[in-house]
Design a protein around this motif. Sequence first.
Motif, PDB file in Angstrom:
ATOM      1  N   LEU A 107       0.812  -1.224   0.000  1.00 32.47           N
ATOM      2  CA  LEU A 107       0.000   0.000   0.000  1.00 32.47           C
ATOM      3  C   LEU A 107       0.844   1.272   0.000  1.00 32.47           C
ATOM      4  N   VAL A 108       1.859   1.337   0.860  1.00 33.98           N
ATOM      5  CA  VAL A 108       2.623   2.586   1.016  1.00 33.98           C
ATOM      6  C   VAL A 108       3.269   3.034  -0.297  1.00 33.98           C
ATOM      7  N   PRO A 109       3.996   2.169  -1.026  1.00 40.01           N
ATOM      8  CA  PRO A 109       4.550   2.623  -2.323  1.00 40.01           C
ATOM      9  C   PRO A 109       3.465   3.034  -3.319  1.00 40.01           C
ATOM     10  N   LEU A 110       2.326   2.310  -3.324  1.00 39.87           N
ATOM     11  CA  LEU A 110       1.240   2.661  -4.242  1.00 39.87           C
ATOM     12  C   LEU A 110       0.683   4.050  -3.945  1.00 39.87           C
ATOM     13  N   VAL A 111       0.509   4.357  -2.666  1.00 36.84           N
ATOM     14  CA  VAL A 111      -0.014   5.673  -2.280  1.00 36.84           C
ATOM     15  C   VAL A 111       0.954   6.781  -2.692  1.00 36.84           C
ATOM     16  N   ILE A 112       2.243   6.551  -2.461  1.00 38.25           N
ATOM     17  CA  ILE A 112       3.246   7.569  -2.810  1.00 38.25           C
ATOM     18  C   ILE A 112       3.263   7.817  -4.316  1.00 38.25           C
ATOM     19  N   VAL A 113       3.252   6.745  -5.105  1.00 37.40           N
ATOM     20  CA  VAL A 113       3.260   6.883  -6.568  1.00 37.40           C
ATOM     21  C   VAL A 113       1.979   7.561  -7.051  1.00 37.40           C
ATOM     22  N   THR A 114       0.850   7.181  -6.467  1.00 32.14           N
ATOM     23  CA  THR A 114      -0.431   7.764  -6.875  1.00 32.14           C
ATOM     24  C   THR A 114      -0.468   9.268  -6.606  1.00 32.14           C
ATOM     25  N   ILE A 115      -0.006   9.658  -5.406  1.00 28.07           N
ATOM     26  CA  ILE A 115       0.001  11.086  -5.066  1.00 28.07           C
ATOM     27  C   ILE A 115       0.941  11.859  -5.993  1.00 28.07           C
ATOM     28  N   PHE A 116       2.084  11.265  -6.314  1.00 30.94           N
ATOM     29  CA  PHE A 116       3.055  11.941  -7.180  1.00 30.94           C
ATOM     30  C   PHE A 116       2.517  12.104  -8.600  1.00 30.94           C
ATOM     31  N   ILE A 117       1.837  11.072  -9.117  1.00 37.38           N
ATOM     32  CA  ILE A 117       1.355  11.120 -10.500  1.00 37.38           C
ATOM     33  C   ILE A 117       0.125  12.015 -10.640  1.00 37.38           C
ATOM     34  N   THR A 118      -0.764  11.974  -9.645  1.00 38.28           N
ATOM     35  CA  THR A 118      -2.054  12.681  -9.761  1.00 38.28           C
ATOM     36  C   THR A 118      -2.112  13.932  -8.880  1.00 38.28           C
ATOM     37  N   LYS A 119      -0.978  14.549  -8.600  1.00 37.09           N
ATOM     38  CA  LYS A 119      -0.975  15.703  -7.700  1.00 37.09           C
ATOM     39  C   LYS A 119      -1.698  16.913  -8.290  1.00 37.09           C
ATOM     40  N   SER A 120      -1.873  16.934  -9.592  1.00 39.57           N
ATOM     41  CA  SER A 120      -2.578  18.057 -10.230  1.00 39.57           C
ATOM     42  C   SER A 120      -4.061  17.778 -10.435  1.00 39.57           C
ATOM     43  N   ASN A 121      -4.498  16.562 -10.127  1.00 39.14           N
ATOM     44  CA  ASN A 121      -5.902  16.190 -10.304  1.00 39.14           C
ATOM     45  C   ASN A 121      -6.402  15.535  -9.015  1.00 39.14           C
ATOM     46  N   TYR A 122      -7.028  16.322  -8.162  1.00 37.08           N
ATOM     47  CA  TYR A 122      -7.426  15.829  -6.845  1.00 37.08           C
ATOM     48  C   TYR A 122      -8.557  14.806  -6.915  1.00 37.08           C
ATOM     49  N   LEU A 123      -9.421  14.958  -7.895  1.00 34.46           N
ATOM     50  CA  LEU A 123     -10.521  14.003  -8.031  1.00 34.46           C
ATOM     51  C   LEU A 123      -9.990  12.613  -8.365  1.00 34.46           C
ATOM     52  N   LEU A 124      -9.103  12.546  -9.351  1.00 35.95           N
ATOM     53  CA  LEU A 124      -8.516  11.257  -9.724  1.00 35.95           C
ATOM     54  C   LEU A 124      -7.686  10.691  -8.577  1.00 35.95           C
ATOM     55  N   MET A 125      -6.963  11.545  -7.854  1.00 31.58           N
ATOM     56  CA  MET A 125      -6.179  11.089  -6.715  1.00 31.58           C
ATOM     57  C   MET A 125      -7.079  10.459  -5.654  1.00 31.58           C
ATOM     58  N   PHE A 126      -8.196  11.130  -5.375  1.00 24.46           N
ATOM     59  CA  PHE A 126      -9.130  10.604  -4.366  1.00 24.46           C
ATOM     60  C   PHE A 126      -9.705   9.263  -4.799  1.00 24.46           C
ATOM     61  N   ILE A 127     -10.102   9.163  -6.079  1.00 26.61           N
ATOM     62  CA  ILE A 127     -10.680   7.909  -6.574  1.00 26.61           C
ATOM     63  C   ILE A 127      -9.673   6.771  -6.489  1.00 26.61           C
ATOM     64  N   LEU A 128      -8.426   7.026  -6.891  1.00 25.35           N
ATOM     65  CA  LEU A 128      -7.405   5.975  -6.877  1.00 25.35           C
ATOM     66  C   LEU A 128      -7.041   5.570  -5.446  1.00 25.35           C
ATOM     67  N   LEU A 129      -6.967   6.540  -4.538  1.00 26.14           N
ATOM     68  CA  LEU A 129      -6.637   6.215  -3.146  1.00 26.14           C
ATOM     69  C   LEU A 129      -7.744   5.374  -2.516  1.00 26.14           C
ATOM     70  N   MET A 130      -8.992   5.716  -2.809  1.00 23.83           N
ATOM     71  CA  MET A 130     -10.110   4.909  -2.296  1.00 23.83           C
ATOM     72  C   MET A 130     -10.067   3.496  -2.871  1.00 23.83           C
ATOM     73  N   LEU A 133      -7.337   1.491  -1.104  1.00 25.15           N
ATOM     74  CA  LEU A 133      -7.787   1.024   0.214  1.00 25.15           C
ATOM     75  C   LEU A 133      -8.730  -0.168   0.073  1.00 25.15           C
ATOM     76  N   PHE A 134      -9.582  -0.099  -0.931  1.00 26.32           N
ATOM     77  CA  PHE A 134     -10.491  -1.210  -1.198  1.00 26.32           C
ATOM     78  C   PHE A 134      -9.716  -2.467  -1.575  1.00 26.32           C
ATOM     79  N   MET A 135      -8.678  -2.298  -2.393  1.00 26.52           N
ATOM     80  CA  MET A 135      -7.874  -3.440  -2.812  1.00 26.52           C
ATOM     81  C   MET A 135      -7.102  -4.054  -1.642  1.00 26.52           C
ATOM     82  N   ILE A 136      -6.609  -3.198  -0.745  1.00 28.83           N
ATOM     83  CA  ILE A 136      -5.893  -3.712   0.416  1.00 28.83           C
ATOM     84  C   ILE A 136      -6.835  -4.507   1.310  1.00 28.83           C
ATOM     85  N   ASP A 137      -8.067  -4.015   1.431  1.00 35.86           N
ATOM     86  CA  ASP A 137      -9.066  -4.754   2.222  1.00 35.86           C
ATOM     87  C   ASP A 137      -9.310  -6.131   1.613  1.00 35.86           C
ATOM     88  N   ILE A 138      -9.383  -6.180   0.283  1.00 34.34           N
ATOM     89  CA  ILE A 138      -9.557  -7.471  -0.402  1.00 34.34           C
ATOM     90  C   ILE A 138      -8.334  -8.363  -0.194  1.00 34.34           C
TER      91      ILE A 138
END
Length: 287
Positions: A107-130, A133-138
């Motif tokens: 999870l931690v590397p995925l979150v860091i990469v996601t924030i770095f790639i989508t830092k200019s698009n908060y909506l996409l960042m929020f969707i990917l982070l959610m 989290l869903f994938m980690i739960d699975i």
Amino acid sequence: MSNQVIYMIMGISIALMVVMGIAYYIISKKMQKSEYKKIQRLQKGTKSNLFSAEVIYQKLYLTYSRIPFLKRYLLKLRRRLEILNIDDEYITRRDSAKIITRALVILVPLVIVTIFITKSNYLLMFILLMFELFMIDILIEGSVDKKDDALLVQQVDFFSEIRHAYHEFNMVEEAIYQVAQGDSAPEMSRQAEKIYEILISNDPESELEKYYDVAPNSYLKEFAGISYLTKEFGDRTVDKTSLYLKNLNNISQEMQLEILKRDKLDYVFQSLSVITILPLLCLEPIK
């Protein structure tokens, strides 16, 4: 301060050091002759390495239990592992910490990469982070499901060994006890030991009812039930075959069908998560 006072202080200091040295020597001699030395020798062979994986996972469990966000997943994980491990606190903590650690490593590397790639698009960042989290739960649920599947596979081999042991001893509880001593299937051995304790208890019927509430699957419930009935009322011969062994064969066939069904479902749905996230990743290029 006169020289005489200085000499007195030095003399007293030297005398105290000598007395302390003599006292240490006497105490160490007594400890070597006492049982303390024996206890030290016994402990020396049982002490675990400070940096062993077992110790690290136990410490990580305590750390995770203090973090509010992780504590929720930890308690959820514990509830399922406690059933598989028959309330073995040490193994439950170890397995819980191991699964959570594996999830965090992903999870931690995925979150860091996601924030770095989508830092200019908060909506996409929020969707990917959610979604992450869903994938980690699975992933956490899937790790427990794998342990459950492994227990089911061990049950098939265990029942096969029970048949041979029952032919040898002709006693249900003795056959279960002998097979439970094996080290090849530790998860199933713990379940078998629990069933054996139920059969030899003073009130096996009430203990069996309690086990029905915490048994990992219905097949173990059936096995415990027919073992209790056979021990209490004896075995019967039906069509020149032991009724107890015939019931074991029926349960084994049901378990083998269940294993095949689970393998098929895992194969069918193994790529579902990737198919789900692909449209989300295409939002930005399409825009």
